[in-house]
Write a protein that holds these residues in place. Sequence first.
Motif: not given
Length: 136
Positions: A16-31, A62-68
């Motif tokens: 069901y097309a409208s039910g498709d979603w994805t999220v990827v997040q990276a934890l980085r230093r916030d200056p 994401v290479f400078s991330a502490f976590k993904v």
Amino acid sequence: MTDHFALHWGDKGTKYASGDWTVVQALRRDPGYGGNSWYDVPVTNEQNNLAGTEWSFRWYDVFSAFKVRGTGHEEIRVPVSKAGETYTYAGAYFHPHWTHDIQISLGPAGITFSEDAGDKWTWDESFEIGDDRPNN
């Protein structure tokens, strides 16, 4: 380098097309405040067919991330005529060890990887298809 993750649902259901979603997040230093913050990472929908979907994200993002962290979601609709049958879906994740890219293939038989060095995880889940229509 590119990480890939995929879901395979086979031939008993329809995406069901409208039910498709994805999220990827990276934890980085916030200056801005001296701590860390989660930032959204661009995700590409690599393959979308009748048997499954594959997504990917580049390690450049994401290479400078502490976590993904991340998640993929799809809504699969199964006909009530399949009630009582066992339904199995599968997932896979690949993280490369070098810049050579991997190929994930989604087909009627499930998920397969091309031969390449990296970490590969697969899993599957099964459940009985129910019928939640009123008066059943």
